[in-house]
Design an enzyme around this catalytic site. Structure first.
Site, PDB file in Angstrom:
ATOM      1  CE  LYS A  85      -4.296   0.943   2.419  1.00  0.00           C
ATOM      2  NZ  LYS A  85      -4.912   0.735   3.722  1.00  0.00           N
TER       3      LYS A  85
HETATM    4  C1  E4P Z   1      -8.009   1.951   3.911  1.00  0.00           C
HETATM    5  O1  E4P Z   1      -7.500   0.985   3.420  1.00  0.00           O
HETATM    6  C2  E4P Z   1      -7.811   2.466   5.262  1.00  0.00           C
HETATM    7  O2  E4P Z   1      -7.161   1.497   6.035  1.00  0.00           O
HETATM    8  C3  E4P Z   1      -9.074   2.775   6.015  1.00  0.00           C
HETATM    9  O3  E4P Z   1     -10.229   2.347   5.343  1.00  0.00           O
HETATM   10  C4  E4P Z   1      -9.131   4.127   6.619  1.00  0.00           C
HETATM   11  O4  E4P Z   1     -10.331   4.276   7.318  1.00  0.00           O
HETATM   12  P1  E4P Z   1     -10.591   5.437   8.400  1.00  0.00           P
HETATM   13  O5  E4P Z   1     -10.881   6.684   7.663  1.00  0.00           O
HETATM   14  O6  E4P Z   1     -11.785   4.945   9.173  1.00  0.00           O
HETATM   15  O7  E4P Z   1      -9.337   5.533   9.220  1.00  0.00           O
END
Ligand code: E4P
Length: 217
Positions: A85
């Site tokens: 990522k």
């Molecule tokens: C995406 O892959 C992130 O890990 C995640 O969905 C972020 O979510 P949040 O905005 O609830 O932290």
């Protein structure tokens, strides 16, 4: 539409995976930090539970292309299911383009506009992660972002998969399913909310009461 779980909590991943509906996992530096374990320890545990794409993010402090590449190669070497990522930056895009030629899978994260998603796909990202909840939080329309990306990717037959992220509630999941989003990555709490319905609970109770009455007559 596929369901991924968005957490680094190994117990929650196991519980969700055992339901048979989860086909992948996404983590991020905040989710890993919350578990109080190091990155490799958590990721190794996850790879032993889930047989599907597992997104592990580069360190939040890694921003030069060369450093992103080195770290991405290490993350990818942990397990064949690993997806690296990488945040949506110029250096990130450069790295994604090189990694895609090496056959290393990438997920470009922190996508907040449709064109960011299109650029990530053009650089060779296997996955793009638009964040719904964080846009809603600032009175923007997170679902509109995902639906625009779905439309654009359909027009151009783009193969990168869209992972709707920052999911806060069952409505986000329903809307993603309606517009043909490829994947939603969902926190364990929301997975539980998706399963439950008060009328299901009430129905089970009535069936139980009626059954017990019938065998006691
Ligand atoms: C995406 O892959 C992130 O890990 C995640 O969905 C972020 O979510 P949040 O905005 O609830 O932290």
């Amino acid at each position: 539409m596929k369901f991924f779980i968005d957490t680094a909590n190994v117990d929650d991943i196991k519980k969700a995976y055992d339901l048979g509906v989860i086909s992948g996992v996404t983590t991020n530096p905040s989710l890993i930090a919350k578990e109080g374990k190091n990155f490799n320890e958590v990721i190794n545990q996850i790879t032993s539970i889930v047989n599907g794409p597992i997104s592990g993010e580069i360190k939040a402090t890694t921003d030069k292309t060369e450093d992103i590449l080195n770290e991405a190669r290490k993350i990818s070497a942990i397990h064949p299911n690993m997806v690296v990522k990488i945040p949506m930056t110029k250096n990130g895009l450069k790295a994604v383009s090189i990694l895609s030629k090496e056959g290393i899978k990438t997920n470009v994260t922190l996508i907040f506009t449709p064109i960011q998603a299109l650029l990530a796909a053009s650089a060779g990202a296997n996955y793009v992660s638009p964040f719904i909840g964080r846009l809603d939080d600032i009175s923007n329309n997170g679902m509109k972002l995902v639906s625009d990306i779905v439309s654009i990717f359909n027009v151009y037959n783009i193969n990168s998969k869209i992972i709707a992220a920052s999911i806060r509630n069952p409505i986000h999941v329903l809307e993603c399913a309606k517009i043909g989003c490829d994947i939603v990555t969902v926190p364990y709490k929301v997975i539980c909310q998706l399963i439950k319905h008060p009328l299901t609970d009430e129905g089970i109770k009535k069936f139980k009461d009626d059954y017990l009455k019938s065998i006691n007559n």
